[in-house]
Design a protein around this motif. Structure first.
Motif, PDB file in Angstrom:
ATOM      1  N   ASP A  59     -15.423 -47.292 -84.679  1.00 36.16           N
ATOM      2  CA  ASP A  59     -16.197 -47.212 -83.443  1.00 36.16           C
ATOM      3  C   ASP A  59     -15.658 -48.195 -82.413  1.00 36.16           C
ATOM      4  OD1 ASP A  59     -18.614 -46.283 -81.957  1.00 36.16           O
ATOM      5  OD2 ASP A  59     -19.034 -48.436 -82.023  1.00 36.16           O
ATOM      6  N   ALA A  60     -15.085 -47.665 -81.345  1.00 36.87           N
ATOM      7  CA  ALA A  60     -14.544 -48.502 -80.276  1.00 36.87           C
ATOM      8  C   ALA A  60     -15.442 -48.479 -79.040  1.00 36.87           C
ATOM      9  CB  ALA A  60     -13.143 -48.028 -79.909  1.00 36.87           C
ATOM     10  N   SER A  61     -16.646 -47.923 -79.182  1.00 34.79           N
ATOM     11  CA  SER A  61     -17.561 -47.810 -78.046  1.00 34.79           C
ATOM     12  C   SER A  61     -18.320 -49.102 -77.785  1.00 34.79           C
ATOM     13  CB  SER A  61     -18.558 -46.674 -78.289  1.00 34.79           C
ATOM     14  OG  SER A  61     -19.556 -47.070 -79.220  1.00 34.79           O
ATOM     15  N   GLY A  62     -18.113 -50.100 -78.609  1.00 39.33           N
ATOM     16  CA  GLY A  62     -18.892 -51.324 -78.475  1.00 39.33           C
ATOM     17  C   GLY A  62     -20.299 -51.151 -79.008  1.00 39.33           C
ATOM     18  N   ALA A  63     -20.480 -50.171 -79.898  1.00 37.25           N
ATOM     19  CA  ALA A  63     -21.775 -49.853 -80.520  1.00 37.25           C
ATOM     20  C   ALA A  63     -22.818 -49.494 -79.471  1.00 37.25           C
ATOM     21  CB  ALA A  63     -22.249 -50.999 -81.403  1.00 37.25           C
ATOM     22  N   THR A  64     -22.380 -48.815 -78.399  1.00 34.80           N
ATOM     23  CA  THR A  64     -23.308 -48.460 -77.340  1.00 34.80           C
ATOM     24  C   THR A  64     -23.819 -47.033 -77.443  1.00 34.80           C
ATOM     25  OG1 THR A  64     -21.463 -47.860 -75.887  1.00 34.80           O
ATOM     26  CG2 THR A  64     -22.330 -50.100 -75.688  1.00 34.80           C
ATOM     27  N   TYR A  65     -23.115 -46.167 -78.177  1.00 36.89           N
ATOM     28  CA  TYR A  65     -23.564 -44.777 -78.256  1.00 36.89           C
ATOM     29  C   TYR A  65     -23.131 -44.113 -79.555  1.00 36.89           C
ATOM     30  CZ  TYR A  65     -18.780 -43.641 -76.713  1.00 36.89           C
ATOM     31  OH  TYR A  65     -17.416 -43.536 -76.605  1.00 36.89           O
ATOM     32  N   LEU A  66     -23.760 -42.975 -79.839  1.00 35.84           N
ATOM     33  CA  LEU A  66     -23.381 -42.068 -80.919  1.00 35.84           C
ATOM     34  C   LEU A  66     -22.926 -40.777 -80.250  1.00 35.84           C
ATOM     35  CD1 LEU A  66     -26.533 -42.701 -83.080  1.00 35.84           C
ATOM     36  CD2 LEU A  66     -24.222 -43.272 -83.801  1.00 35.84           C
ATOM     37  N   SER A  67     -22.106 -40.001 -80.946  1.00 33.07           N
ATOM     38  CA  SER A  67     -21.665 -38.737 -80.365  1.00 33.07           C
ATOM     39  C   SER A  67     -21.707 -37.638 -81.417  1.00 33.07           C
ATOM     40  CB  SER A  67     -20.246 -38.875 -79.810  1.00 33.07           C
ATOM     41  OG  SER A  67     -19.325 -39.121 -80.848  1.00 33.07           O
ATOM     42  N   PHE A  68     -21.702 -36.403 -80.935  1.00 32.80           N
ATOM     43  CA  PHE A  68     -21.566 -35.266 -81.839  1.00 32.80           C
ATOM     44  C   PHE A  68     -20.945 -34.103 -81.078  1.00 32.80           C
ATOM     45  CE2 PHE A  68     -25.796 -34.860 -80.065  1.00 32.80           C
ATOM     46  CZ  PHE A  68     -25.956 -33.507 -79.814  1.00 32.80           C
ATOM     47  N   SER A  69     -20.277 -33.243 -81.813  1.00 33.51           N
ATOM     48  CA  SER A  69     -19.572 -32.113 -81.235  1.00 33.51           C
ATOM     49  C   SER A  69     -20.511 -30.924 -81.054  1.00 33.51           C
ATOM     50  CB  SER A  69     -18.406 -31.710 -82.140  1.00 33.51           C
ATOM     51  OG  SER A  69     -17.845 -30.491 -81.700  1.00 33.51           O
ATOM     52  N   LEU A  70     -20.325 -30.209 -79.962  1.00 29.65           N
ATOM     53  CA  LEU A  70     -21.087 -28.987 -79.737  1.00 29.65           C
ATOM     54  C   LEU A  70     -20.661 -27.868 -80.681  1.00 29.65           C
ATOM     55  CD1 LEU A  70     -21.277 -29.003 -75.851  1.00 29.65           C
ATOM     56  CD2 LEU A  70     -23.185 -29.180 -77.444  1.00 29.65           C
ATOM     57  N   LYS A  71     -19.587 -28.090 -81.430  1.00 30.47           N
ATOM     58  CA  LYS A  71     -19.103 -27.090 -82.382  1.00 30.47           C
ATOM     59  C   LYS A  71     -19.783 -27.206 -83.751  1.00 30.47           C
ATOM     60  CE  LYS A  71     -14.704 -26.925 -80.026  1.00 30.47           C
ATOM     61  NZ  LYS A  71     -13.323 -27.328 -80.017  1.00 30.47           N
ATOM     62  N   ARG A  72     -20.622 -28.223 -83.922  1.00 26.48           N
ATOM     63  CA  ARG A  72     -21.329 -28.389 -85.197  1.00 26.48           C
ATOM     64  C   ARG A  72     -22.387 -27.301 -85.350  1.00 26.48           C
ATOM     65  NH1 ARG A  72     -23.247 -34.363 -85.632  1.00 26.48           N
ATOM     66  NH2 ARG A  72     -23.375 -33.914 -87.822  1.00 26.48           N
ATOM     67  N   PRO A  73     -22.737 -26.941 -86.590  1.00 23.35           N
ATOM     68  CA  PRO A  73     -23.687 -25.842 -86.820  1.00 23.35           C
ATOM     69  C   PRO A  73     -25.037 -26.009 -86.125  1.00 23.35           C
ATOM     70  CG  PRO A  73     -22.621 -26.453 -88.875  1.00 23.35           C
ATOM     71  CD  PRO A  73     -22.199 -27.465 -87.846  1.00 23.35           C
ATOM     72  N   ARG A  74     -25.604 -27.182 -86.070  1.00 21.04           N
ATOM     73  CA  ARG A  74     -26.929 -27.405 -85.469  1.00 21.04           C
ATOM     74  C   ARG A  74     -26.842 -28.173 -84.149  1.00 21.04           C
ATOM     75  NH1 ARG A  74     -30.377 -24.073 -87.710  1.00 21.04           N
ATOM     76  NH2 ARG A  74     -30.386 -24.146 -89.953  1.00 21.04           N
ATOM     77  N   ALA A  75     -25.702 -28.129 -83.496  1.00 24.38           N
ATOM     78  CA  ALA A  75     -25.499 -28.925 -82.278  1.00 24.38           C
ATOM     79  C   ALA A  75     -26.488 -28.580 -81.179  1.00 24.38           C
ATOM     80  CB  ALA A  75     -24.074 -28.748 -81.770  1.00 24.38           C
ATOM     81  N   ARG A  76     -26.795 -27.313 -80.999  1.00 31.64           N
ATOM     82  CA  ARG A  76     -27.722 -26.919 -79.942  1.00 31.64           C
ATOM     83  C   ARG A  76     -29.133 -27.428 -80.243  1.00 31.64           C
ATOM     84  NH1 ARG A  76     -24.166 -24.489 -77.247  1.00 31.64           N
ATOM     85  NH2 ARG A  76     -22.979 -22.643 -77.652  1.00 31.64           N
ATOM     86  N   GLU A  77     -29.512 -27.413 -81.515  1.00 29.37           N
ATOM     87  CA  GLU A  77     -30.821 -27.944 -81.901  1.00 29.37           C
ATOM     88  C   GLU A  77     -30.864 -29.464 -81.704  1.00 29.37           C
ATOM     89  OE1 GLU A  77     -30.391 -24.052 -84.027  1.00 29.37           O
ATOM     90  OE2 GLU A  77     -29.069 -25.736 -83.660  1.00 29.37           O
ATOM     91  N   TYR A  78     -29.759 -30.149 -82.050  1.00 30.12           N
ATOM     92  CA  TYR A  78     -29.668 -31.594 -81.808  1.00 30.12           C
ATOM     93  C   TYR A  78     -29.860 -31.870 -80.320  1.00 30.12           C
ATOM     94  CZ  TYR A  78     -27.711 -33.338 -86.268  1.00 30.12           C
ATOM     95  OH  TYR A  78     -27.509 -33.738 -87.561  1.00 30.12           O
ATOM     96  N   TYR A  79     -29.104 -31.156 -79.505  1.00 31.96           N
ATOM     97  CA  TYR A  79     -29.142 -31.392 -78.061  1.00 31.96           C
ATOM     98  C   TYR A  79     -30.536 -31.126 -77.500  1.00 31.96           C
ATOM     99  CZ  TYR A  79     -27.851 -31.129 -73.131  1.00 31.96           C
ATOM    100  OH  TYR A  79     -27.785 -31.320 -71.777  1.00 31.96           O
ATOM    101  N   ALA A  80     -31.160 -30.026 -77.898  1.00 29.21           N
ATOM    102  CA  ALA A  80     -32.497 -29.693 -77.410  1.00 29.21           C
ATOM    103  C   ALA A  80     -33.512 -30.761 -77.813  1.00 29.21           C
ATOM    104  CB  ALA A  80     -32.931 -28.323 -77.932  1.00 29.21           C
ATOM    105  N   GLY A  81     -33.470 -31.204 -79.070  1.00 25.87           N
ATOM    106  CA  GLY A  81     -34.404 -32.225 -79.546  1.00 25.87           C
ATOM    107  C   GLY A  81     -34.209 -33.555 -78.848  1.00 25.87           C
TER     108      GLY A  81
END
Length: 115
Positions: A59-81
C-alpha cells in the motif's frame, strides 16, 4: 512419542497462525470522507475518515484509502452500498484483503459492514 507430540503442537500452532492471518489486514470503522470513481482503471477509491489501519507493505497510498475493481463479481453492490452509506452519513466497518490485488498501490477492499 515425544516427536509426535512436538509435531502435533507445531501443527496446531501453524493452523491457528494461518487461520488468523487476515487479522493483520487493513481495517477501520469510520464514516466515508469521499468516494472516487476512476474510469481509466475501472476502480473505485473509498476514503474513510481517518484513513485505514494496518495496511500491507504494497500500500503506497499512505493508508488513506481502499480500492476495488468494477470488474469484481459484486462491485456494483459494493458501490451502491458504499454510496448509500456516504449519502446517509452512516458509519462503516471496512476490512482490507491484506493485498493490493485490484490496484498495485492500494489495499483491496475485501468486505464492509454498515453500522
Amino acid at each position: 512419542m515425544i516427536f509426535r507430540k512436538k509435531f502435533f503442537k507445531m501443527g496446531i500452532c501453524l493452523f491457528f497462525a494461518l487461520l488468523s492471518s487476515n487479522a493483520i489486514a487493513g481495517w477501520t470503522t469510520a464514516k466515508i470522507a469521499s468516494i472516487v470513481v476512476w474510469e481509466g482503471g475501472d476502480l473505485i477509491y473509498v476514503f474513510p475518515e481517518g484513513g485505514v489501519k494496518n495496511t500491507p507493505a504494497c500500500d503506497a497510498s499512505g493508508a488513506t484509502y481502499l480500492s476495488f475493481s468494477l470488474k469484481r463479481p459484486r462491485a456494483r453492490e459494493y458501490y451502491a452500498g458504499l454510496l448509500a452509506a456516504y449519502i446517509a452519513g452512516k458509519t462503516v466497518q471496512f476490512r482490507g484483503a491484506d493485498a493490493c490485488t485490484d490496484q498495485s498501490t492500494s489495499e483491496t477492499l475485501q468486505y464492509f459492514q454498515l453500522d
